[in-house]
Design a protein around this motif. Structure first.
Motif, short mmCIF file in Angstrom:
data_model
loop_
_atom_site.label_atom_id
_atom_site.label_comp_id
_atom_site.label_asym_id
_atom_site.label_seq_id
_atom_site.Cartn_x
_atom_site.Cartn_y
_atom_site.Cartn_z
N ILE A 167 0.87 -1.17 0.00
CA ILE A 167 0.00 0.00 0.00
C ILE A 167 0.91 1.22 0.00
CG2 ILE A 167 -1.87 1.23 1.15
CD1 ILE A 167 -2.70 -1.56 0.33
N TYR A 168 0.91 1.96 -1.11
CA TYR A 168 1.76 3.13 -1.26
C TYR A 168 0.87 4.35 -1.52
CZ TYR A 168 5.20 6.38 -3.14
OH TYR A 168 5.98 7.50 -3.36
N ASN A 169 1.01 5.36 -0.67
CA ASN A 169 0.15 6.55 -0.77
C ASN A 169 -1.33 6.18 -0.78
OD1 ASN A 169 2.18 8.42 -0.70
ND2 ASN A 169 2.28 8.72 -2.91
N GLY A 170 -1.66 5.15 0.01
CA GLY A 170 -3.05 4.73 0.15
C GLY A 170 -3.56 3.82 -0.94
N ASN A 171 -2.71 3.46 -1.90
CA ASN A 171 -3.15 2.63 -3.04
C ASN A 171 -2.38 1.32 -3.11
OD1 ASN A 171 -4.92 4.71 -4.17
ND2 ASN A 171 -3.02 5.79 -4.69
N PRO A 172 -3.07 0.20 -3.37
CA PRO A 172 -2.38 -1.08 -3.57
C PRO A 172 -1.58 -1.04 -4.88
CG PRO A 172 -4.71 -1.42 -3.07
CD PRO A 172 -4.54 0.03 -3.38
N THR A 183 8.87 3.59 2.02
CA THR A 183 7.85 4.48 2.59
C THR A 183 6.44 3.90 2.54
OG1 THR A 183 7.60 5.61 0.45
CG2 THR A 183 9.19 6.55 2.00
N ALA A 184 6.30 2.64 2.14
CA ALA A 184 4.98 2.03 1.99
C ALA A 184 4.29 1.88 3.35
CB ALA A 184 5.11 0.66 1.32
N GLN A 185 2.97 2.03 3.34
CA GLN A 185 2.19 1.82 4.57
C GLN A 185 2.04 0.33 4.89
OE1 GLN A 185 0.36 4.14 2.05
NE2 GLN A 185 2.02 5.40 2.86
N THR A 186 2.05 -0.48 3.84
CA THR A 186 1.99 -1.93 3.99
C THR A 186 2.93 -2.55 2.97
OG1 THR A 186 -0.31 -1.94 4.74
CG2 THR A 186 0.53 -3.99 3.81
N ASP A 187 3.69 -3.54 3.41
CA ASP A 187 4.66 -4.22 2.55
C ASP A 187 4.39 -5.72 2.62
OD1 ASP A 187 6.86 -4.88 1.00
OD2 ASP A 187 8.26 -4.76 2.68
N GLN A 202 4.09 -13.04 3.20
CA GLN A 202 4.65 -12.23 4.29
C GLN A 202 4.07 -10.83 4.15
OE1 GLN A 202 8.85 -12.49 3.34
NE2 GLN A 202 9.12 -14.32 4.57
N GLY A 203 3.35 -10.38 5.13
CA GLY A 203 2.73 -9.06 5.03
C GLY A 203 2.82 -8.30 6.35
N THR A 204 3.21 -7.04 6.27
CA THR A 204 3.40 -6.23 7.48
C THR A 204 2.84 -4.83 7.28
OG1 THR A 204 5.47 -7.41 7.93
CG2 THR A 204 5.11 -5.35 9.11
N ALA A 205 2.09 -4.36 8.26
CA ALA A 205 1.64 -2.97 8.27
C ALA A 205 2.74 -2.13 8.89
CB ALA A 205 0.36 -2.83 9.07
N GLU A 206 3.31 -1.24 8.11
CA GLU A 206 4.38 -0.38 8.61
C GLU A 206 3.82 0.82 9.38
OE1 GLU A 206 7.36 -1.32 8.43
OE2 GLU A 206 7.37 -2.80 6.81
N GLY A 207 2.56 1.17 9.08
CA GLY A 207 1.91 2.29 9.78
C GLY A 207 0.56 1.84 10.27
N GLU A 208 -0.50 2.29 9.61
CA GLU A 208 -1.84 1.87 9.97
C GLU A 208 -2.08 0.42 9.55
OE1 GLU A 208 -4.44 3.51 11.54
OE2 GLU A 208 -2.88 4.96 12.06
N GLU A 214 -8.15 -4.47 1.54
CA GLU A 214 -6.85 -4.11 0.97
C GLU A 214 -6.00 -5.35 0.74
OE1 GLU A 214 -6.00 0.37 2.66
OE2 GLU A 214 -5.86 -1.32 4.05
N PHE A 215 -6.08 -6.30 1.67
CA PHE A 215 -5.33 -7.55 1.48
C PHE A 215 -5.83 -8.29 0.24
CE2 PHE A 215 -5.05 -12.16 2.00
CZ PHE A 215 -3.67 -12.30 2.06
#
Length: 238
Positions: A167-172, A183-187, A202-208, A214-215
């Motif tokens: 998820i980058y700038n709110g977009n998948p 800088t991704a919110q999810t990687d 493997q999935g991680t929320a870096e912020g929210e 979204e998944f």
């Protein structure tokens, strides 16, 4: 807009160059954009001690980044006397991924080690290593088949490839380069077979935290990307 100006579902340019190592039984230089990984597959007429006299073979992997694969010189892990946790995690992932499509009984009591050396890193080194490592493994098995050691198509049950999403700038988006990955919110990293089977996610929320919706979007992007990678693998091997 993505830094690379790519569409959300657009991968970087991907290429496979086979036979780049004179000595290895199988080799492939894989490029995902500016991420370049040299994969070599080496055959050994032995297996780990716990597999001796079992009639079963083994496929394993090692992974490393060259000192100037990144912007600043990294210290070689050998100089510190041990591998870092990230390195161990990635090479175990590569080994698990490759074994998921190998019939170890059909391989017999032999070990294939796939070495993945990152020449240049720009995000997605582990996914490139898995995808290129499969081609190096396939070529090693073809080398063995030419010497009547195995039947390649009995050992290899399917293709396997991997791709990153996030998820980058709110977009998948599909196939993150370093500018996005950092800088991704999810990687997330997805490993799947040619038939669509899931090997590992493997999935991680870096912020929210990310939502189920979204998944699902990331999974859809990953399936599209891996389908394309398998097509490219087949073209390269043929």
């Amino acid at each position: 807009m993505r830094p690379s100006k790519r569409e959300a579902d657009e991968m970087r340019a991907v290429s496979f160059e086979r036979g780049v190592s004179k000595h290895a039984e199988g080799s492939c230089l894989v490029r995902f954009g500016d991420t370049h990984v040299l994969c070599t597959a080496s055959l050994e007429e032995r297996v780990p001690g716990w597999l001796r006299n079992s009639g079963q073979g083994w496929v394993t992997a090692e992974y490393g980044m060259l000192p100037r694969s990144t912007g600043d010189r990294m210290r070689r892990e050998a100089s510190s006397g041990k591998q870092g946790g990230r390195t161990l995690e990635i090479q175990r992932l590569i080994g698990r991924s490759l074994r998921s499509v190998v019939d170890l009984q059909a391989l017999g009591e032999k070990q294939v080690t796939v070495d993945c050396d990152v020449l240049q890193a720009d995000g997605g080194t582990r996914t490139a290593a898995i995808t290129g490592g499969f081609i190096a493994l396939s070529d090693c098995l073809s080398w063995m088949e030419a010497r009547q050691m195995v039947v390649r198509d009995k050992v290899l049950k399917d293709h396997v490839a991997a791709i990153s999403c996030g998820i980058y700038n709110g977009n998948p988006v599909l196939d993150l380069d370093y500018a996005e990955d950092s800088t991704a919110q999810t990687d997330a990293n997805f490993v799947m077979t040619g038939k669509g089977g899931i090997v590992e996610i493997q999935g991680t929320a870096e912020g929210e935290p990310f939502s189920e919706g979204e998944f699902t979007s990331l999974m859809g992007l990953a399936r599209k990307g891996i389908s394309r990678l398998v097509e490219l693998q087949k073209l390269a091997i043929s």
